[in-house]
Design a protein around this motif. Sequence first.
Motif, PDB file in Angstrom:
ATOM      1  N   HIS A  10     -28.671  -6.141   5.753  1.00  0.00           N
ATOM      2  CA  HIS A  10     -28.229  -6.490   4.399  1.00  0.00           C
ATOM      3  C   HIS A  10     -26.764  -6.085   4.252  1.00  0.00           C
ATOM      4  CE1 HIS A  10     -27.941  -6.135   0.013  1.00  0.00           C
ATOM      5  NE2 HIS A  10     -28.905  -7.046  -0.003  1.00  0.00           N
ATOM      6  N   PRO A  11     -26.003  -6.776   3.403  1.00  0.00           N
ATOM      7  CA  PRO A  11     -24.591  -6.409   3.216  1.00  0.00           C
ATOM      8  C   PRO A  11     -24.376  -4.937   2.856  1.00  0.00           C
ATOM      9  CG  PRO A  11     -25.002  -8.527   2.190  1.00  0.00           C
ATOM     10  CD  PRO A  11     -26.342  -7.994   2.650  1.00  0.00           C
ATOM     11  N   THR A  12     -25.288  -4.355   2.090  1.00  0.00           N
ATOM     12  CA  THR A  12     -25.152  -2.934   1.733  1.00  0.00           C
ATOM     13  C   THR A  12     -25.245  -2.058   2.976  1.00  0.00           C
ATOM     14  OG1 THR A  12     -26.153  -3.388  -0.403  1.00  0.00           O
ATOM     15  CG2 THR A  12     -26.106  -1.095   0.298  1.00  0.00           C
ATOM     16  N   GLU A  13     -26.190  -2.372   3.864  1.00  0.00           N
ATOM     17  CA  GLU A  13     -26.320  -1.604   5.104  1.00  0.00           C
ATOM     18  C   GLU A  13     -25.102  -1.834   5.996  1.00  0.00           C
ATOM     19  OE1 GLU A  13     -29.188  -0.957   9.014  1.00  0.00           O
ATOM     20  OE2 GLU A  13     -29.730  -2.508   7.574  1.00  0.00           O
ATOM     21  N   LEU A  14     -24.589  -3.050   6.011  1.00  0.00           N
ATOM     22  CA  LEU A  14     -23.403  -3.338   6.811  1.00  0.00           C
ATOM     23  C   LEU A  14     -22.213  -2.505   6.326  1.00  0.00           C
ATOM     24  CD1 LEU A  14     -21.928  -4.877   9.007  1.00  0.00           C
ATOM     25  CD2 LEU A  14     -21.641  -6.780   7.393  1.00  0.00           C
ATOM     26  N   VAL A  40     -17.239 -11.805   9.332  1.00  0.00           N
ATOM     27  CA  VAL A  40     -17.567 -10.528   8.695  1.00  0.00           C
ATOM     28  C   VAL A  40     -17.554 -10.687   7.180  1.00  0.00           C
ATOM     29  CG1 VAL A  40     -16.858  -8.121   8.374  1.00  0.00           C
ATOM     30  CG2 VAL A  40     -16.712  -9.173  10.651  1.00  0.00           C
ATOM     31  N   SER A  41     -16.595 -11.433   6.675  1.00  0.00           N
ATOM     32  CA  SER A  41     -16.520 -11.681   5.233  1.00  0.00           C
ATOM     33  C   SER A  41     -17.783 -12.382   4.728  1.00  0.00           C
ATOM     34  CB  SER A  41     -15.287 -12.531   4.913  1.00  0.00           C
ATOM     35  OG  SER A  41     -15.250 -12.846   3.541  1.00  0.00           O
ATOM     36  N   LEU A  42     -18.253 -13.363   5.463  1.00  0.00           N
ATOM     37  CA  LEU A  42     -19.481 -14.068   5.074  1.00  0.00           C
ATOM     38  C   LEU A  42     -20.680 -13.122   5.073  1.00  0.00           C
ATOM     39  CD1 LEU A  42     -18.979 -17.398   7.059  1.00  0.00           C
ATOM     40  CD2 LEU A  42     -18.864 -17.097   4.573  1.00  0.00           C
ATOM     41  N   TRP A  43     -20.742 -12.237   6.049  1.00  0.00           N
ATOM     42  CA  TRP A  43     -21.843 -11.257   6.105  1.00  0.00           C
ATOM     43  C   TRP A  43     -21.787 -10.327   4.906  1.00  0.00           C
ATOM     44  CZ3 TRP A  43     -20.708  -9.524  11.802  1.00  0.00           C
ATOM     45  CH2 TRP A  43     -21.143 -10.509  12.694  1.00  0.00           C
ATOM     46  N   LEU A  44     -20.592  -9.807   4.624  1.00  0.00           N
ATOM     47  CA  LEU A  44     -20.444  -8.842   3.527  1.00  0.00           C
ATOM     48  C   LEU A  44     -20.702  -9.478   2.163  1.00  0.00           C
ATOM     49  CD1 LEU A  44     -17.365  -6.838   4.817  1.00  0.00           C
ATOM     50  CD2 LEU A  44     -19.693  -5.982   4.522  1.00  0.00           C
ATOM     51  N   ASP A  45     -20.407 -10.755   2.035  1.00  0.00           N
ATOM     52  CA  ASP A  45     -20.678 -11.473   0.786  1.00  0.00           C
ATOM     53  C   ASP A  45     -22.136 -11.902   0.680  1.00  0.00           C
ATOM     54  OD1 ASP A  45     -18.038 -11.216   0.066  1.00  0.00           O
ATOM     55  OD2 ASP A  45     -17.483 -13.266   0.641  1.00  0.00           O
ATOM     56  N   GLY A  46     -22.890 -11.775   1.773  1.00  0.00           N
ATOM     57  CA  GLY A  46     -24.289 -12.186   1.767  1.00  0.00           C
ATOM     58  C   GLY A  46     -24.476 -13.690   1.840  1.00  0.00           C
ATOM     59  N   ILE A  48     -24.114 -15.542   4.595  1.00  0.00           N
ATOM     60  CA  ILE A  48     -24.914 -15.754   5.798  1.00  0.00           C
ATOM     61  C   ILE A  48     -25.395 -14.387   6.265  1.00  0.00           C
ATOM     62  CG2 ILE A  48     -23.753 -17.890   6.507  1.00  0.00           C
ATOM     63  CD1 ILE A  48     -22.317 -16.248   8.659  1.00  0.00           C
ATOM     64  N   GLY A  49     -26.523 -14.362   6.912  1.00  0.00           N
ATOM     65  CA  GLY A  49     -27.076 -13.104   7.388  1.00  0.00           C
ATOM     66  C   GLY A  49     -26.404 -12.624   8.662  1.00  0.00           C
ATOM     67  N   VAL A  50     -26.430 -11.328   8.849  1.00  0.00           N
ATOM     68  CA  VAL A  50     -25.952 -10.746  10.099  1.00  0.00           C
ATOM     69  C   VAL A  50     -27.005 -11.061  11.152  1.00  0.00           C
ATOM     70  CG1 VAL A  50     -25.331  -8.613  11.289  1.00  0.00           C
ATOM     71  CG2 VAL A  50     -24.792  -8.875   8.857  1.00  0.00           C
ATOM     72  N   PRO A  51     -26.641 -11.738  12.241  1.00  0.00           N
ATOM     73  CA  PRO A  51     -27.633 -12.048  13.276  1.00  0.00           C
ATOM     74  C   PRO A  51     -28.300 -10.770  13.808  1.00  0.00           C
ATOM     75  CG  PRO A  51     -25.595 -13.241  13.657  1.00  0.00           C
ATOM     76  CD  PRO A  51     -25.327 -12.249  12.555  1.00  0.00           C
ATOM     77  N   ARG A  52     -29.572 -10.854  14.094  1.00  0.00           N
ATOM     78  CA  ARG A  52     -30.312  -9.668  14.553  1.00  0.00           C
ATOM     79  C   ARG A  52     -29.669  -8.984  15.753  1.00  0.00           C
ATOM     80  NH1 ARG A  52     -35.472 -12.650  12.909  1.00  0.00           N
ATOM     81  NH2 ARG A  52     -35.991 -11.574  10.984  1.00  0.00           N
TER      82      ARG A  52
END
Length: 91
Positions: A10-14, A40-46, A48-52
Motif C-alpha cells: 500500500h502507498p502508506t507502507e511504501l 514511483v509516483s504512480l505507486w505513491l499516489d495509489g 497503480i499497485g506496487v508489483p509483488r
Amino acid sequence: MNDPALASMHPTELRATMARMNLSTQTELAKTIGVDRSTVSLWLDGRIGVPRPVAKLLRILSDAETGPSYPGCPDCPARHSVHDVACRARQ
C-alpha cells in the motif's frame, strides 16, 4: 497467500519503507531499485499497485538496513531486531 512478505504494498507502507531506508525522494527510490521516477509516483499516489516482486525486494532491503518490522504486535515496539524470534512466532 499467507506470507506477508509476498503481499503487494500500500502507498502508506511504501512511504514508511522509504523512510526506514532513508530515501526522502521518489528519485532516490527509483534509482535504488532501477525504475523510473514516474513509476514511483504512480505507486505513491495509489494509481497503480506496487508489483509483488518489487514489494518483496523493498521489504528485504528495508529489513537488511533496519531489522524487520512487525506491525500490530501488542507486546513489542513497531520495529524488531532480527533475533526477536519469539515475537515473530506470535505473528
